[in-house]
Write a protein that holds these residues in place. Sequence first.
Motif, PDB file in Angstrom:
ATOM      1  N   ARG A 159       2.828  31.747  73.033  1.00 59.89           N
ATOM      2  CA  ARG A 159       1.992  32.520  72.101  1.00 59.89           C
ATOM      3  C   ARG A 159       0.861  31.619  71.608  1.00 59.89           C
ATOM      4  NH1 ARG A 159       2.845  31.107  66.775  1.00 59.89           N
ATOM      5  NH2 ARG A 159       4.858  30.180  66.227  1.00 59.89           N
ATOM      6  N   GLU A 177       3.433  36.548  67.678  1.00 65.04           N
ATOM      7  CA  GLU A 177       4.199  37.201  68.741  1.00 65.04           C
ATOM      8  C   GLU A 177       4.027  36.459  70.063  1.00 65.04           C
ATOM      9  OE1 GLU A 177       3.428  41.350  69.018  1.00 65.04           O
ATOM     10  OE2 GLU A 177       4.441  41.572  70.945  1.00 65.04           O
ATOM     11  N   ARG A 229       3.385  36.387  73.655  1.00 65.02           N
ATOM     12  CA  ARG A 229       2.660  37.343  74.496  1.00 65.02           C
ATOM     13  C   ARG A 229       2.969  37.195  75.979  1.00 65.02           C
ATOM     14  NH1 ARG A 229       0.506  41.188  71.113  1.00 65.02           N
ATOM     15  NH2 ARG A 229      -0.278  40.163  69.218  1.00 65.02           N
TER      16      ARG A 229
END
Length: 119
Positions: A99, A105, A107
């Motif tokens: 991330r 979050e 990714r």
Amino acid sequence: QVQLVESGGGLVQAGDSLRLSCTASGRTFSRYVMGWFRQAPGKDRERLLSITSGGIRYSASDSVKGRFTISRDNARNTVYLQMSSLKPEDTGVYYCAARPDDDSEYRYWGQGTQVTVSS
């Protein structure tokens, strides 16, 4: 975009050690927070350890404390998970994820590598 490829999984015996690697594509690897996750059979995926772009480590799972270590080599675009004193309950699919520093979050995910620990 970042592509992640894990390697190093396999079948080991309880008490053994194993090192997983996760190599990333792209030239901005050093800007990402990297994490290792595990999904045991029949369980949700759990975050184990993470490491920031500056090398600060965080542990998210008491089950691996003192046995697993995360490290990174930005020159090689690679993050490692060193596992020791493996137990049968460490069996699962291990994923690395990335991330951006300013994102909460994860990714980008690898395809996972299977680790099986026999008793």
